[in-house]
Design a protein around this motif. Structure first.
Motif, short mmCIF file in Angstrom:
data_model
loop_
_atom_site.label_atom_id
_atom_site.label_comp_id
_atom_site.label_asym_id
_atom_site.label_seq_id
_atom_site.Cartn_x
_atom_site.Cartn_y
_atom_site.Cartn_z
N ILE A 95 0.38 -0.57 -0.13
CA ILE A 95 -0.33 0.37 -0.08
C ILE A 95 0.88 1.29 0.34
O ILE A 95 1.29 1.65 0.77
CB ILE A 95 -1.10 -0.33 1.11
CG1 ILE A 95 -1.95 -1.06 1.11
CG2 ILE A 95 -2.37 1.10 1.54
CD1 ILE A 95 -2.69 -1.46 2.59
N SER A 96 0.91 2.17 -0.95
CA SER A 96 1.53 3.57 -1.26
C SER A 96 0.64 4.37 -0.80
O SER A 96 -0.37 3.73 -0.09
CB SER A 96 1.80 3.40 -2.70
OG SER A 96 0.23 3.81 -3.60
N ARG A 97 1.54 5.82 -0.83
CA ARG A 97 0.74 6.88 -0.79
C ARG A 97 -0.59 6.94 -1.14
O ARG A 97 -1.18 7.70 -1.59
CB ARG A 97 1.65 8.18 -0.61
CG ARG A 97 2.54 7.93 0.71
CD ARG A 97 3.59 9.21 0.18
NE ARG A 97 2.18 10.78 0.73
CZ ARG A 97 2.62 11.24 1.72
NH1 ARG A 97 2.85 11.10 2.25
NH2 ARG A 97 1.86 12.45 1.80
N ARG A 98 -0.56 7.08 -2.70
CA ARG A 98 -1.69 6.43 -4.00
C ARG A 98 -2.91 5.70 -3.91
O ARG A 98 -3.80 6.17 -3.88
CB ARG A 98 -1.03 6.50 -5.19
CG ARG A 98 0.20 7.76 -5.41
CD ARG A 98 0.91 7.71 -6.64
NE ARG A 98 1.94 8.63 -7.25
CZ ARG A 98 1.22 9.21 -8.50
NH1 ARG A 98 -0.26 9.33 -8.56
NH2 ARG A 98 1.76 10.26 -8.86
N SER A 99 -1.81 4.25 -3.57
CA SER A 99 -3.06 3.70 -2.78
C SER A 99 -4.31 3.30 -1.49
O SER A 99 -4.51 2.93 -0.70
CB SER A 99 -2.63 2.23 -3.24
OG SER A 99 -1.70 1.98 -2.59
N ARG A 113 -6.00 5.97 0.43
CA ARG A 113 -7.04 6.05 0.00
C ARG A 113 -7.84 5.00 -0.26
O ARG A 113 -9.01 4.97 0.14
CB ARG A 113 -7.30 7.35 -0.69
CG ARG A 113 -7.30 8.51 -0.33
CD ARG A 113 -7.20 10.56 -0.99
NE ARG A 113 -5.96 9.48 -2.25
CZ ARG A 113 -5.95 10.93 -2.86
NH1 ARG A 113 -6.92 12.24 -3.24
NH2 ARG A 113 -4.87 10.46 -4.26
N ILE A 114 -7.73 4.47 -1.27
CA ILE A 114 -8.39 3.08 -1.67
C ILE A 114 -8.67 1.51 -0.70
O ILE A 114 -8.99 1.04 -0.12
CB ILE A 114 -7.27 2.78 -3.05
CG1 ILE A 114 -8.24 4.35 -4.29
CG2 ILE A 114 -8.42 1.50 -3.55
CD1 ILE A 114 -8.97 4.59 -4.53
N ALA A 115 -7.26 2.09 -0.05
CA ALA A 115 -7.38 0.56 1.51
C ALA A 115 -7.89 1.05 1.89
O ALA A 115 -8.76 0.18 2.61
CB ALA A 115 -5.92 0.79 1.63
N CYS A 132 -11.80 2.40 1.19
CA CYS A 132 -12.78 2.18 1.38
C CYS A 132 -12.69 0.44 1.24
O CYS A 132 -13.06 0.72 1.66
CB CYS A 132 -12.49 2.25 -0.26
SG CYS A 132 -11.97 4.43 -0.56
N HIS A 191 -1.02 7.80 6.15
CA HIS A 191 -0.35 6.67 4.99
C HIS A 191 0.04 5.29 5.22
O HIS A 191 0.28 4.05 4.27
CB HIS A 191 0.73 7.13 3.90
CG HIS A 191 -0.02 8.51 3.17
ND1 HIS A 191 0.48 10.23 3.92
CD2 HIS A 191 -0.91 9.08 2.22
CE1 HIS A 191 -0.24 10.82 2.93
NE2 HIS A 191 -1.40 9.62 1.98
N TRP A 227 0.01 -0.24 8.67
CA TRP A 227 -1.82 -0.87 8.17
C TRP A 227 -1.59 -2.17 8.34
O TRP A 227 -3.13 -1.90 9.47
CB TRP A 227 -1.56 -1.49 6.38
CG TRP A 227 -1.60 0.12 5.32
CD1 TRP A 227 -1.72 1.27 4.46
CD2 TRP A 227 -3.41 0.85 5.67
NE1 TRP A 227 -1.81 1.66 3.95
CE2 TRP A 227 -3.12 1.44 5.03
CE3 TRP A 227 -4.98 0.48 5.87
CZ2 TRP A 227 -4.28 2.92 4.77
CZ3 TRP A 227 -5.80 1.43 5.29
CH2 TRP A 227 -5.45 2.20 4.81
N VAL A 267 -11.72 9.30 -3.86
CA VAL A 267 -10.34 9.70 -5.63
C VAL A 267 -10.21 10.63 -5.59
O VAL A 267 -9.56 11.64 -5.94
CB VAL A 267 -11.14 9.07 -6.60
CG1 VAL A 267 -10.66 9.41 -8.20
CG2 VAL A 267 -11.14 7.39 -6.14
#
Length: 413
Positions: free
Chosen positions: A26-30, A32-34, A36, A113, A116, A300
């Motif tokens: 899980i990166s900074r970009r993902s 938010r999706i994590a 979710c 971020h 996790w 998103v």
């Protein structure tokens, strides 16, 4: 026996390794999706426990302390509310912890971020602990959730307005006849669905032979707002578009239906009691889908200049340049040190907290889990008014979005 224990240990080890692999990816970009995905996991867990947890909860003395054991439906509702409370606590704690984060060098940015594995463990612990709290706390949370769910509906409206206006601007920006025709066709379909839906509401909730003046008022008021949307949007001074007006009209009519469907089942003007199972299943599915879509969309869109999630320090919200020029090396170091966050972490988590309340109300049918007598209190008038008032607030927000630029031309909206 020894082989079975070894096999179980191997499976557990493999599962842990798989979890570590997923979490580390899980990166900074993902991130938010994590979040979710974690929210979706709470919905799945709530749905499963609603179906299978009742027999176990009947045996827990601090939950089933009534003289007469309640119906199975009571325990199903109670299980959903306890999972929702754990989910709500998790995201609320994160929201409070993230208040004031302005730069990516803030240590709390790494917490948002990363970490996790620890966050998932904490989430599970909170959910489990909620099954040990007294029934009175669950009852209080259920009461608060009705209003939190209404607030989430308002957040949905803001996100819907953001989406529809962006959709309209994109199609108009093509400046081609095909897209203008497509815009008109979609608007007509939404209006046909709105007025067709209103006819269904009159058929279901104003049966002949009964005095259903309140239901008639709700439906007629919504139709008046639908006409008002079109008049204001197409007024020359406003210069709006018919597409946002048609989509908001359909959404307001859905909120009207949602409120009327929440009326008590023994109410003579509620025509859904004859086929409530099919209707409730459809309402539940539609409600959960819109909830998940709203949460995913908020994740998103977080950081865009048109959404509530952008803090004043965000570069997309208009952060200023330094007053004094610096060397390139110093400027680069300064940017790396004080690089602002692109959205409000605290508000981001608040959306998930409110969504937890809303999803609990959907899964329980806006019912009360715990009462003094241990009986399930059916859907009632508080739920009706929460949804109806949310529909009126939706109308107010949309009309305000059209009139505000005219009333306050010196401000940027």
């Amino acid at each position: 026996m020894w082989a079975a224990s070894c096999l179980a240990s191997c499976c557990a080890a493999c599962a842990c390794d798989a979890c570590r692999t997923v979490v580390s990816g899980i990166s900074r970009r993902s991130a938010r999706i994590a979040y979710c995905g974690l929210f979706a996991l709470s919905l799945i867990l709530s749905w499963i426990l609603r179906e299978v947890a009742a027999p176990l909860m009947e045996k827990l003395p601090w939950i089933n302390h009534f003289h007469k054991t309640p119906d199975r439906e009571w325990f199903e509702t109670d299980a959903v509310l306890r999972v929702s409370l754990g989910n709500f606590m998790f995201f609320t704690i994160l929201s409070v912890f993230m208040v004031g984060v302005k730069t990516q060098r803030d240590p709390r940015d790494a917490v948002h971020h990363g970490g996790w594995m620890m966050k998932i463990i904490c989430w599970f612990i909170l959910v489990i602990l909620m099954f040990f709290v007294p029934n009175e706390i669950i009852s209080f949370y259920e009461s608060v959730s009705k209003f939190g769910a209404g607030l989430f509906l308002l957040v949905q409206v803001v996100l819907l307005l953001d989406f529809v206006h962006g959709w309209n601007e994109k199609w108009v920006g093509y400046d081609e006849q095909f897209w203008y025709v497509a815009l008109l066709v979609v608007s007509l379909v939404c209006y046909l669905a709105t007025f067709g839906f209103s006819g269904v509401l009159f058929h279901w909730f104003t049966p002949s032979g009964h005095d259903c003046g309140l239901n008639t008022f709700f439906i007629v008021m919504t139709l008046i707002l639908v006409v008002l949307f079109a008049i204001v949007a197409l007024h020359p001074a406003v210069g709006g578009s018919i597409l946002p007006a048609s989509v908001i009209s359909l959404y307001c009519m859905y909120l009207c239906y949602s409120g009327l469907a929440s009326e008590p089942r023994d109410y003579e003007c509620n025509g859904l009691h004859n086929h409530s199972k099919a209707i409730s299943t459809g309402s539940l599915t539609l409600g959960l889908v819109t909830t998940v879509l709203s949460v995913v969309y908020s994740a998103v869109r977080a950081g865009s200049s048109t959404t509530l999630l952008s803090p004043p320090s965000s570069p997309r919200a208009g952060a200023g340049k330094p007053l004094l020029p610096m060397d390139k090396v110093d400027e680069h170091e300064e940017k790396e040190k004080n690089k602002p966050v692109t959205y409000s972490y605290a508000f981001f988590h608040i959306i998930f907290s409110l969504a937890s309340m809303y999803s609990a109300m959907l899964l329980t049918g806006w019912s009360t889990s715990v009462g003094e007598s241990g009986k399930l209190v059916d859907v009632g008038w508080p739920s009706v008014w929460v949804r109806i008032i949310t529909g009126w607030a939706t109308a107010g927000l949309y009309i305000w979005s059209l009139l505000a630029p005219i009333l306050f031309p010196e401000r940027e909206f």
